[in-house]
Structure formats: C-alpha cells, structure tokens
Write a protein that holds these residues in place. Structure first.
Motif, PDB file in Angstrom:
ATOM      1  N   SER A 279       0.843  -1.202   0.000  1.00  0.00           N
ATOM      2  CA  SER A 279       0.000   0.000   0.000  1.00  0.00           C
ATOM      3  C   SER A 279       0.878   1.252   0.000  1.00  0.00           C
ATOM      4  O   SER A 279       2.096   1.180   0.191  1.00  0.00           O
ATOM      5  CB  SER A 279      -0.917   0.002   1.219  1.00  0.00           C
ATOM      6  N   ASP A 280       0.227   2.395  -0.194  1.00  0.00           N
ATOM      7  CA  ASP A 280       0.973   3.653  -0.225  1.00  0.00           C
ATOM      8  C   ASP A 280       1.675   3.928   1.101  1.00  0.00           C
ATOM      9  O   ASP A 280       2.849   4.336   1.128  1.00  0.00           O
ATOM     10  CB  ASP A 280       0.030   4.816  -0.563  1.00  0.00           C
TER      11      ASP A 280
ATOM     12  N   LEU B 143       6.625   3.970   4.468  1.00  0.00           N
ATOM     13  CA  LEU B 143       7.364   3.490   5.635  1.00  0.00           C
ATOM     14  C   LEU B 143       8.646   2.781   5.188  1.00  0.00           C
ATOM     15  O   LEU B 143       9.705   2.943   5.820  1.00  0.00           O
ATOM     16  CB  LEU B 143       6.490   2.541   6.458  1.00  0.00           C
ATOM     17  N   LEU B 144       8.589   2.022   4.099  1.00  0.00           N
ATOM     18  CA  LEU B 144       9.792   1.371   3.577  1.00  0.00           C
ATOM     19  C   LEU B 144      10.841   2.401   3.178  1.00  0.00           C
ATOM     20  O   LEU B 144      12.039   2.215   3.431  1.00  0.00           O
ATOM     21  CB  LEU B 144       9.433   0.492   2.371  1.00  0.00           C
TER      22      LEU B 144
ATOM     23  N   ILE C 190       1.897   2.740  12.913  1.00  0.00           N
ATOM     24  CA  ILE C 190       3.218   2.271  12.484  1.00  0.00           C
ATOM     25  C   ILE C 190       3.392   0.796  12.831  1.00  0.00           C
ATOM     26  O   ILE C 190       3.905  -0.002  12.034  1.00  0.00           O
ATOM     27  CB  ILE C 190       4.338   3.112  13.130  1.00  0.00           C
ATOM     28  N   GLU C 191       2.945   0.418  14.015  1.00  0.00           N
ATOM     29  CA  GLU C 191       3.048  -0.984  14.434  1.00  0.00           C
ATOM     30  C   GLU C 191       2.238  -1.883  13.498  1.00  0.00           C
ATOM     31  O   GLU C 191       2.686  -2.970  13.111  1.00  0.00           O
ATOM     32  CB  GLU C 191       2.565  -1.134  15.878  1.00  0.00           C
ATOM     33  N   ASP C 192       1.049  -1.427  13.137  1.00  0.00           N
ATOM     34  CA  ASP C 192       0.201  -2.215  12.231  1.00  0.00           C
ATOM     35  C   ASP C 192       0.842  -2.345  10.844  1.00  0.00           C
ATOM     36  O   ASP C 192       0.806  -3.425  10.229  1.00  0.00           O
ATOM     37  CB  ASP C 192      -1.182  -1.555  12.097  1.00  0.00           C
ATOM     38  N   VAL C 193       1.415  -1.258  10.351  1.00  0.00           N
ATOM     39  CA  VAL C 193       2.028  -1.278   9.020  1.00  0.00           C
ATOM     40  C   VAL C 193       3.248  -2.195   9.011  1.00  0.00           C
ATOM     41  O   VAL C 193       3.449  -2.984   8.085  1.00  0.00           O
ATOM     42  CB  VAL C 193       2.415   0.146   8.572  1.00  0.00           C
ATOM     43  N   LEU C 194       4.074  -2.118  10.065  1.00  0.00           N
ATOM     44  CA  LEU C 194       5.235  -2.999  10.163  1.00  0.00           C
ATOM     45  C   LEU C 194       4.810  -4.465  10.208  1.00  0.00           C
ATOM     46  O   LEU C 194       5.397  -5.329   9.535  1.00  0.00           O
ATOM     47  CB  LEU C 194       6.055  -2.658  11.407  1.00  0.00           C
ATOM     48  N   ALA C 195       3.775  -4.748  10.983  1.00  0.00           N
ATOM     49  CA  ALA C 195       3.276  -6.121  11.092  1.00  0.00           C
ATOM     50  C   ALA C 195       2.758  -6.612   9.736  1.00  0.00           C
ATOM     51  O   ALA C 195       2.971  -7.774   9.364  1.00  0.00           O
ATOM     52  CB  ALA C 195       2.173  -6.196  12.146  1.00  0.00           C
TER      53      ALA C 195
END
Length: 272
Positions: A46-47, A52-53, A84-89
C-alpha cells in the motif's frame, strides 16, 4: 571518538540558497529503485507501507540505524505509533520485510535489524515477470512482422484465386508450396483462370501432375496468342490435322472414346 556523529558546518552569511544546496548534498540521498516505485502496487504494497519502507531505507542509510523504534518512525511520518506498528506487522506478514541479526563490527556485537532482502526478492520476481512479458511481446511483434512480410510477397488471394488454389490442391492431393502459389499468381496475371483450369485438366488427363508440364501448355497457348477455349480447341484440331499422318480405320474411329481421342490429341500436341 564517535565515528557516527554528524559533521557541523559554519555557513557563510547572506546566501540562503547556497547554504541550502550545500546542506542538501551533505545530508546525502536515499536511492529507491525505479522498478520498486513502479511496481509496488502489483507487489501488494500500500501507499503508506511504501512510505514506511522509504523511511526505513533512509534511516538505515543515513543514520546507520538498523532497527529504529516505532516512536522514531512515527515522528518521521507524523503518524500514530499504533498505525506504524500495524504497518510494520503487515509488511512482515506479507513477507516484504523481515527482522534478522546483524554483526555490528564497530561495537563487536550482534544486533537486530530490519532485513530488506525479502523486499528485493519480490522486486526481482516482478522484474522477471515483466521481462518475460516484454520478450513475449517482442516475439509476437517479430512474428507479426514476418507474417506481414509473407503477405506482402504473397498477397491475400481474392475469391477466384482462392478457388483456383483449391482446385490445384484437390487434383494434386496435397497443399501447394509457396513457389507453386507464386506460379499460379503469375499465370492469373497473364491469362484467364478458365484457361489455367483447362491446362490443369489436360495435364491430369495425361497423368502429368507437375507444374512444369502445365506451364509448357500455357506457354504454347501464349506463343500462339490463344486466349479463349474456342481458339484453343480450333488450334488443337488444325494442329492435329497437320501432324496426323496415321490413318485410322472408320470402325476404330467410331469405337474410340471421346476422352481417348482427346488424350491422343494432347499427347501429339504437347508430348512430341
């Protein structure tokens, strides 16, 4: 001595633009592959995951921080820590990002850090698929060009020409070769297709299933300017009368079939 500390520079007064340019260069750049930017959606990223990457790659390159905290990442993106935690997961679950162990040579210790190898494995798969499609498209274009070249050399036949091809194929009991097709086209350009059928019929009657013999018949007609079936039949009769020195008995002539007579006449005309 801390080798990782940032260098500070005293700027010259009065030139903000040059100061900005200098700082821009000194702080460096984060290199993001164009293939990744172009295809990250196809990889299921996703965007916000892509952003984040980018931040993780920047921090890894610029700050040498292999495992930034969620607080650090949240500050960079001005986002909630929970997001951020959700996106990393999500990135780890999609096998785009991993956590692995690194050896810190400077501190001589093992540290944890984010691993980008799964990301670039996915990028390489996307690249390979795109390359295959590109090669397939290239091959298709080459085949289309080759087919167009064949069409240019052997134009698409009209209905009459197509029927003529079919007649020859039926008599020869096989498909025509490109050279034979070209020969028929040459004949059609020079005379009526009805005469070509007649020449084929005469060759078949004598068991001559070859283009060379048919061409000899057509050349004989062209040489004598024979352009109709009537003119050809009259020519055959007159030629036979001049050449025929053999006397047939009346009874033999009466019992001889019309096909046999015609075959004998063609043999004397074109096989002498």
């Amino acid at each position: 001595m801390n080798l990782d500390r940032k260098a500070l520079k005293k700027y010259r007064a009065g030139n903000v633009t040059s100061a900005f340019g200098t700082d821009l260069m000194m702080q460096g750049f984060t290199s993001i592959p164009n293939i990744l930017l172009k295809h990250y959606k196809a990889m299921g990223i996703s965007d916000i995951e892509m952003l984040l990457l980018v931040q993780l790659l920047r921090i890894h390159s610029e700050e040498k921080d292999f495992f930034p905290t969620t607080e650090t990442l949240a500050n960079c993106m001005q986002s909630d820590i929970s997001l951020i935690e959700d996106v990393l997961a999500s990135l780890i679950e999609k096998d785009i990002l991993a956590i692995t162990k690194y050896y810190d040579e400077f501190h001589d210790m093992i540290i944890s850090g984010y691993d980008f190898e799964p990301l670039f494995e996915s990028v390489s798969e996307i690249w390979a698929c795109a390359k295959v499609k590109e090669l397939e498209k290239t091959q298709k274009m080459l085949e289309e060009q080759e087919q167009q070249s064949v069409k240019n050399n052997f134009p698409e036949p009209n209905h009459e020409l197509a029927q003529l091809y079919k007649t020859f194929e039926n008599e020869f009991a096989r498909p025509l070769s490109p050279m034979e097709i070209e020969q028929i086209q040459k004949w059609v350009a020079e005379m009526n297709s009805q005469l070509i059928r007649e020449a084929l019929k005469r060759a078949v009657l004598l068991g001559k299933h070859n283009f060379k013999y048919i061409d000899s018949i057509i050349m004989e007609w062209q040489k004598n300017n024979l352009r109709t079936l009537e003119a050809i039949n009259n020519y055959d009769i007159n030629f036979q009368r001049r050449r025929n020195t053999k006397v047939y008995s009346g009874n033999a002539s009466k019992t001889q079939s019309s096909d046999a007579k015609k075959k004998a006449m063609i043999e004397s005309l074109y096989m002498s």
